[in-house]
Design a protein around this motif. Structure first.
Motif, PDB file in Angstrom:
ATOM      1  N   GLU A  22       1.099  12.871   9.112  1.00 20.84           N
ATOM      2  CA  GLU A  22       0.641  12.550  10.465  1.00 20.84           C
ATOM      3  C   GLU A  22      -0.417  11.443  10.434  1.00 20.84           C
ATOM      4  N   LEU A  23      -1.259  11.436   9.414  1.00 16.53           N
ATOM      5  CA  LEU A  23      -2.222  10.341   9.259  1.00 16.53           C
ATOM      6  C   LEU A  23      -1.494   9.007   9.090  1.00 16.53           C
ATOM      7  N   HIS A  24      -0.458   9.007   8.240  1.00 12.28           N
ATOM      8  CA  HIS A  24       0.357   7.800   8.060  1.00 12.28           C
ATOM      9  C   HIS A  24       0.993   7.372   9.383  1.00 12.28           C
ATOM     10  N   ARG A  25       1.582   8.341  10.092  1.00 12.25           N
ATOM     11  CA  ARG A  25       2.315   8.017  11.320  1.00 12.25           C
ATOM     12  C   ARG A  25       1.398   7.416  12.380  1.00 12.25           C
ATOM     13  N   ARG A  26       0.236   8.024  12.565  1.00 14.41           N
ATOM     14  CA  ARG A  26      -0.685   7.532  13.592  1.00 14.41           C
ATOM     15  C   ARG A  26      -1.214   6.137  13.248  1.00 14.41           C
ATOM     16  N   GLU A  27      -1.495   5.915  11.956  1.00 13.75           N
ATOM     17  CA  GLU A  27      -1.978   4.584  11.572  1.00 13.75           C
ATOM     18  C   GLU A  27      -0.880   3.540  11.742  1.00 13.75           C
ATOM     19  N   HIS A 264      -7.283   1.370   9.303  1.00 10.91           N
ATOM     20  CA  HIS A 264      -8.519   1.570  10.050  1.00 10.91           C
ATOM     21  C   HIS A 264      -9.065   2.960   9.689  1.00 10.91           C
ATOM     22  N   THR A 265      -9.928   3.032   8.673  1.00  9.43           N
ATOM     23  CA  THR A 265     -10.383   4.340   8.201  1.00  9.43           C
ATOM     24  C   THR A 265     -11.199   5.081   9.249  1.00  9.43           C
ATOM     25  N   SER A 266     -11.929   4.366  10.089  1.00  7.61           N
ATOM     26  CA  SER A 266     -12.725   5.046  11.117  1.00  7.61           C
ATOM     27  C   SER A 266     -11.822   5.796  12.086  1.00  7.61           C
ATOM     28  N   HIS A 267     -10.704   5.182  12.474  1.00 12.48           N
ATOM     29  CA  HIS A 267      -9.750   5.859  13.348  1.00 12.48           C
ATOM     30  C   HIS A 267      -9.078   7.025  12.615  1.00 12.48           C
ATOM     31  N   MET A 268      -8.782   6.825  11.333  1.00  9.75           N
ATOM     32  CA  MET A 268      -8.106   7.863  10.564  1.00  9.75           C
ATOM     33  C   MET A 268      -9.010   9.075  10.355  1.00  9.75           C
ATOM     34  N   LEU A 275      -6.593  16.703  13.597  1.00  8.25           N
ATOM     35  CA  LEU A 275      -5.476  17.434  12.994  1.00  8.25           C
ATOM     36  C   LEU A 275      -5.921  18.753  12.361  1.00  8.25           C
ATOM     37  N   THR A 276      -7.179  18.839  11.953  1.00  7.41           N
ATOM     38  CA  THR A 276      -7.651  20.034  11.243  1.00  7.41           C
ATOM     39  C   THR A 276      -8.591  20.888  12.087  1.00  7.41           C
TER      40      THR A 276
END
Length: 283
Positions: A22-27, A264-268, A275-276
């Motif tokens: 999901e992190l991959h997908r959103r980025e 964009h690590t801040s968004h991730m 997600l958690t």
């Protein structure tokens, strides 16, 4: 011509796959890319799995650091992967050749710099010498830790990791010590890294860590799940680097390796928190 569609395989436990994919997908959405993640069987022969993924057009793979995969199956290794012997990402070149990368060192360094700037690095205790702990030990030596105490449920693993770290560090900071003296070394430590796997054999060491926490000790807990050491450390007022932050930076690096685009690590980090979060946080 720029590529806009990617197929990526993730070799990870089910819960970690759900978060990472999901992190991959959103980025990818933020970059306007088509990005499909597939959960792969970590029990399959690694060399054969690499061949299958090449045939089916995969762009790359993400590999959990706890997975035991022979680096000899790959066509090449990055400098970090060659140093640590750990592969957490595989990228397929245009010619189909595979390059293995260890994103753990870079992810830890980025997360450490972000969350623990200026902390003392004279004496650091790391408990756990497998999985992501291997990359972290090398990264700590690279950051200039003067005395790195390594403890593991298997003393031979701790000794092997200390030797590997010292081969690449001029001042040879790493020393392996038996679990019986862990409490003694924690009393003298500036910082603690918890790299223990979630296994019953680790319960006694985890208890020692919890009982040895003090407010002037900085903590890095690689476990990002609920019930980790981090909440107890925060309650005491410790400065804490949570494993979720490291996971985000590793995922961001994997994304960059596959797509060539800066994540964009801040968004991730916001995505990870979302997600958690407990279900009540979304009500």
């Amino acid at each position: 011509m720029n590529q806009h569609s990617y197929l990526v395989g993730l070799i990870a436990p089910g819960a970690e796959f759900s978060v990472s994919s999901e992190l991959h997908r959103r980025e990818a959405e933020r970059h306007h890319l088509r990005y499909l993640c597939r959960h792969l069987d970590c029990q399959r022969d690694f060399g054969r799995l690499l061949d299958y993924c090449r045939i089916f057009g995969f762009s790359g793979l993400g590999v959990t650091a706890s997975a035991d995969h022979p680096v000899e199956a790959l066509d090449g290794l990055s400098g970090a992967a060659a140093r640590t012997g750990t592969v957490t990402a595989v990228v397929y070149g245009a010619d189909g050749r595979t390059t293995g990368h260890d994103t753990g060192m870079e992810a830890f360094t980025a997360a450490f710099t972000r969350n623990l700037p200026g902390v003392a690095l004279s004496r650091v205790v790391q408990v756990g010498a497998t999985g992501a702990g291997v990359s972290v030990a090398h990264a700590l030596a690279e950051r200039g830790v003067e005395h790195l105490t390594l403890v593991d449920t298997d003393p031979a693993r701790a000794s092997a990791l200390a030797e590997a770290v010292n081969r690449h560090a001029v001042h040879r900071p790493a020393r392996a010590h038996p679990a019986e003296v862990l409490e003694h070394h924690l009393k003298q430590a500036d910082g603690l890294v918890n790299a223990l796997p979630p296994a019953a054999e680790s319960d006694r060491l985890t208890q020692v860590l919890t009982e040895s926490l003090r407010s002037d000790l900085w903590i890095c807990d690689l476990d990002h799940r609920p019930g980790s050491l981090a909440p107890a450390a925060r309650a005491l007022g410790c400065t804490v680097l949570h494993g979720g932050t490291i996971l985000v930076h590793a995922t961001a690096r994997n994304f960059q390796l596959v797509t060539g685009q800066q994540a964009h690590t801040s968004h991730m980090l916001g995505d990870f928190a979302d997600l958690t979060a407990e279900p009540a946080a979304h009500s």
